[in-house]
Each structure stands twice: as C-alpha cells, then as structure tokens.
Design a protein around this motif. Structure first.
Motif, PDB file in Angstrom:
ATOM      1  N   UNK A   1      85.008  58.474  38.023  1.00 19.71           N
ATOM      2  CA  UNK A   1      84.723  58.171  39.551  1.00 19.71           C
ATOM      3  C   UNK A   1      83.220  58.118  39.756  1.00 19.71           C
ATOM      4  N   UNK A   2      82.702  59.156  39.390  1.00 17.40           N
ATOM      5  CA  UNK A   2      81.175  59.124  39.681  1.00 17.40           C
ATOM      6  C   UNK A   2      80.588  58.261  39.178  1.00 17.40           C
ATOM      7  N   UNK A   3      81.014  57.846  37.668  1.00 23.37           N
ATOM      8  CA  UNK A   3      79.981  56.838  36.990  1.00 23.37           C
ATOM      9  C   UNK A   3      80.387  55.488  37.705  1.00 23.37           C
ATOM     10  N   UNK A   4      81.562  55.335  38.124  1.00 23.25           N
ATOM     11  CA  UNK A   4      81.849  53.757  38.774  1.00 23.25           C
ATOM     12  C   UNK A   4      80.954  53.947  40.169  1.00 23.25           C
ATOM     13  N   UNK A   5      80.794  55.057  40.783  1.00 24.85           N
ATOM     14  CA  UNK A   5      79.966  55.131  42.047  1.00 24.85           C
ATOM     15  C   UNK A   5      78.720  54.518  41.746  1.00 24.85           C
ATOM     16  N   UNK A   6      78.029  55.070  40.573  1.00 23.57           N
ATOM     17  CA  UNK A   6      76.645  54.698  40.282  1.00 23.57           C
ATOM     18  C   UNK A   6      76.496  53.480  39.925  1.00 23.57           C
ATOM     19  N   UNK A   7      77.713  52.686  39.272  1.00 25.64           N
ATOM     20  CA  UNK A   7      77.592  51.329  39.053  1.00 25.64           C
ATOM     21  C   UNK A   7      77.795  50.546  40.298  1.00 25.64           C
ATOM     22  N   UNK A   8      78.417  50.983  41.355  1.00 24.46           N
ATOM     23  CA  UNK A   8      78.514  50.476  42.485  1.00 24.46           C
ATOM     24  C   UNK A   8      77.427  50.322  43.116  1.00 24.46           C
TER      25      UNK A   8
ATOM     26  N   UNK B   1      61.834  51.729  46.366  1.00 20.74           N
ATOM     27  CA  UNK B   1      62.450  52.844  45.865  1.00 20.74           C
ATOM     28  C   UNK B   1      61.778  53.482  44.588  1.00 20.74           C
ATOM     29  N   UNK B   2      61.878  54.797  44.453  1.00 21.33           N
ATOM     30  CA  UNK B   2      61.393  55.676  43.422  1.00 21.33           C
ATOM     31  C   UNK B   2      62.224  55.656  42.051  1.00 21.33           C
ATOM     32  N   UNK B   3      62.258  54.364  41.409  1.00 21.80           N
ATOM     33  CA  UNK B   3      62.971  53.950  40.305  1.00 21.80           C
ATOM     34  C   UNK B   3      62.408  53.950  39.119  1.00 21.80           C
ATOM     35  N   UNK B   4      62.917  54.165  37.844  1.00 23.11           N
ATOM     36  CA  UNK B   4      62.330  54.318  36.560  1.00 23.11           C
ATOM     37  C   UNK B   4      61.934  52.680  36.284  1.00 23.11           C
ATOM     38  N   UNK B   5      61.081  52.582  35.417  1.00 19.64           N
ATOM     39  CA  UNK B   5      60.769  51.223  34.748  1.00 19.64           C
ATOM     40  C   UNK B   5      61.852  50.505  34.008  1.00 19.64           C
ATOM     41  N   UNK B   6      62.584  51.589  33.375  1.00 18.93           N
ATOM     42  CA  UNK B   6      63.867  50.857  32.710  1.00 18.93           C
ATOM     43  C   UNK B   6      64.818  50.201  33.700  1.00 18.93           C
ATOM     44  N   UNK B   7      65.174  50.686  34.849  1.00 16.58           N
ATOM     45  CA  UNK B   7      66.196  50.658  35.688  1.00 16.58           C
ATOM     46  C   UNK B   7      65.483  49.377  36.463  1.00 16.58           C
ATOM     47  N   UNK B   8      64.397  49.321  36.802  1.00 17.17           N
ATOM     48  CA  UNK B   8      63.671  48.133  37.447  1.00 17.17           C
ATOM     49  C   UNK B   8      64.118  46.570  36.514  1.00 17.17           C
TER      50      UNK B   8
ATOM     51  N   UNK C   1      74.408  53.890  33.855  1.00 16.38           N
ATOM     52  CA  UNK C   1      74.059  54.890  32.940  1.00 16.38           C
ATOM     53  C   UNK C   1      72.505  55.336  33.125  1.00 16.38           C
ATOM     54  N   UNK C   2      71.668  53.988  33.781  1.00 19.59           N
ATOM     55  CA  UNK C   2      70.257  54.521  33.920  1.00 19.59           C
ATOM     56  C   UNK C   2      70.160  55.046  35.212  1.00 19.59           C
ATOM     57  N   UNK C   3      71.111  54.809  35.986  1.00 22.25           N
ATOM     58  CA  UNK C   3      71.227  55.264  37.555  1.00 22.25           C
ATOM     59  C   UNK C   3      71.387  56.833  37.479  1.00 22.25           C
ATOM     60  N   UNK C   4      71.911  57.404  36.373  1.00 18.31           N
ATOM     61  CA  UNK C   4      72.358  58.920  36.385  1.00 18.31           C
ATOM     62  C   UNK C   4      70.534  59.670  36.472  1.00 18.31           C
ATOM     63  N   UNK C   5      69.627  59.160  36.016  1.00  9.96           N
ATOM     64  CA  UNK C   5      68.260  59.631  36.149  1.00  9.96           C
ATOM     65  C   UNK C   5      67.651  59.522  37.387  1.00  9.96           C
ATOM     66  N   UNK C   6      68.269  58.868  38.076  1.00  8.83           N
ATOM     67  CA  UNK C   6      67.585  58.600  39.585  1.00  8.83           C
ATOM     68  C   UNK C   6      67.623  59.700  40.606  1.00  8.83           C
ATOM     69  N   UNK C   7      67.096  59.629  41.858  1.00  9.03           N
ATOM     70  CA  UNK C   7      67.365  60.287  42.850  1.00  9.03           C
ATOM     71  C   UNK C   7      68.339  59.717  43.866  1.00  9.03           C
ATOM     72  N   UNK C   8      69.660  59.898  43.419  1.00 10.66           N
ATOM     73  CA  UNK C   8      70.633  59.194  43.858  1.00 10.66           C
ATOM     74  C   UNK C   8      70.799  59.224  45.426  1.00 10.66           C
ATOM     75  N   UNK C   9      70.543  60.502  46.022  1.00  5.43           N
ATOM     76  CA  UNK C   9      70.643  60.619  47.514  1.00  5.43           C
ATOM     77  C   UNK C   9      69.603  59.907  48.120  1.00  5.43           C
ATOM     78  N   UNK C  10      68.497  59.666  47.943  1.00  7.80           N
ATOM     79  CA  UNK C  10      67.251  59.074  48.297  1.00  7.80           C
ATOM     80  C   UNK C  10      67.745  57.577  48.349  1.00  7.80           C
TER      81      UNK C  10
END
Length: 185
Positions: free
Chosen positions: A23-30, A46-53, A77-86
């Motif tokens: 469920x958490x992984x699907x939420x990150x994908x969404x 947004x404070x995103x990594x270059x890979x995610x951009x 998968x890349x979203x796991x490394x981000x500040x999800x709350x912000x």
C-alpha cells in the motif's frame, strides 16, 4: 519451545505486513504520477533528486501501458529517497480539491479583505506577518487606494484582483513547504 520473535530478535508488532508495504509503495507511485502532471516550473521548486527529475521528465515518453506501468514503478522506487511529507503538502496545496488548498486560498482572501477594510493597521499587520512584502509596501498602498476608489465608483475590481495576486506571491513565499511559490493561474 521458543517463540519466533525471540529466536530472530524481531518484534512482529514492529514489522509491517506485506500488504502494508505494498500500500505504501502504491501511494508513492500515485504521488509520483501526480508529480508527472505538474508544470516544469512547479517541479523546479520541489527538493527532488536529479534521478527523480529525469524519471519524471521521461514519463511522458512512455505510451505503452506496460512501459508506463514499469516506469511508474521506477518513479515510486525513487520516491522512497525523497522528503515525502514536503512533496505531499506541496501537491495538496496545488490540488484545488484538497482541504489544504482551500484553507490556503481562504487565508489569502481574508488578508485581502482585511487590507481593503480601510484600517491602516491591517497593512502593518500584513507586513509583520510577511516581512518579504516590505519591499512592496508602496505598491500595496497604491493597490488598496485604487481598489477603494473602484469600489466607491462601482467599477470592476481590477485593483483588488492585482492586490490578491501580490498577497498570494508573499503568502506563498512564506508559507508553502520549503518556500515554494505557487505557479497556479
């Protein structure tokens, strides 16, 4: 006979179930999918990594259903490394159907109404609340006077709209997560 949690040293209560992890992984994908729908100028804030951009920029190239699904899994998968709350707070403020957006918008409307009330102390209160607006003090005063004249002459509220846009700039700079500015128009 010993219990499984005693043998491995893990507490089963602290571990997430496989369903919860999914469920958490699907939420990150969404959330990643919602990011692909943002304007480039909004993504820059947004404070995103270059890979995610890069992955978000490439998402539009995938047209086949399977390829897009795999790519969104990669984005998740890349979203796991981000500040999800912000990121979530920022996306919610941009989403006009969210309560956060409505609260934020109503706050700006209240400031506009307070400034147009005719009380000079309200401008000082706004400048105290948003010190970045001090540079626009003269512009704010002019727009307030112009809006009052327009209201007295029953003209369309062009100055009040300009005042709202200026308020929005300063409120967004001060209050959006990470100091993000809202490009929504």
């Amino acid at each position: 006979m010993s219990d499984y949690s005693e043998d491995t040293g893990f507490e089963q209560d602290d571990e997430k179930s496989k369903s919860q992890v999914k469920r958490e992984l699907h939420a990150l994908q969404d959330l990643g999918k919602r990011l692909t729908e943002l304007k480039p100028s909004q993504l820059e804030r947004l404070p995103l990594t270059d890979k995610l951009r890069l992955a978000l920029a490439e998402a539009h190239r995938h047209t086949a259903r399977g390829a897009l699904k795999r790519h969104m899994s990669y984005v998740g998968k890349l979203m796991r490394e981000q500040d999800i709350d912000a990121i979530q707070a920022y996306v919610d403020l941009l989403d006009s159907s969210s309560q956060a957006h409505a609260r934020h918008f109503h706050q700006m409307e209240r400031w506009r109404d307070r400034l147009l009330s005719g009380n000079a102390d309200e401008l000082e209160a706004f400048l105290d609340a948003y010190p970045g607006a001090a540079a626009d003090r003269q512009t704010l005063r002019q727009l307030i006077r112009q809006a009052e004249r327009e209201a007295a002459e029953s003209k369309p509220p062009a100055a009040a709209r300009k005042l709202f846009k200026l308020i929005r700039v300063h409120v967004d700079e001060a209050e959006l997560p990470g100091g993000f500015a809202n490009d929504e128009d």
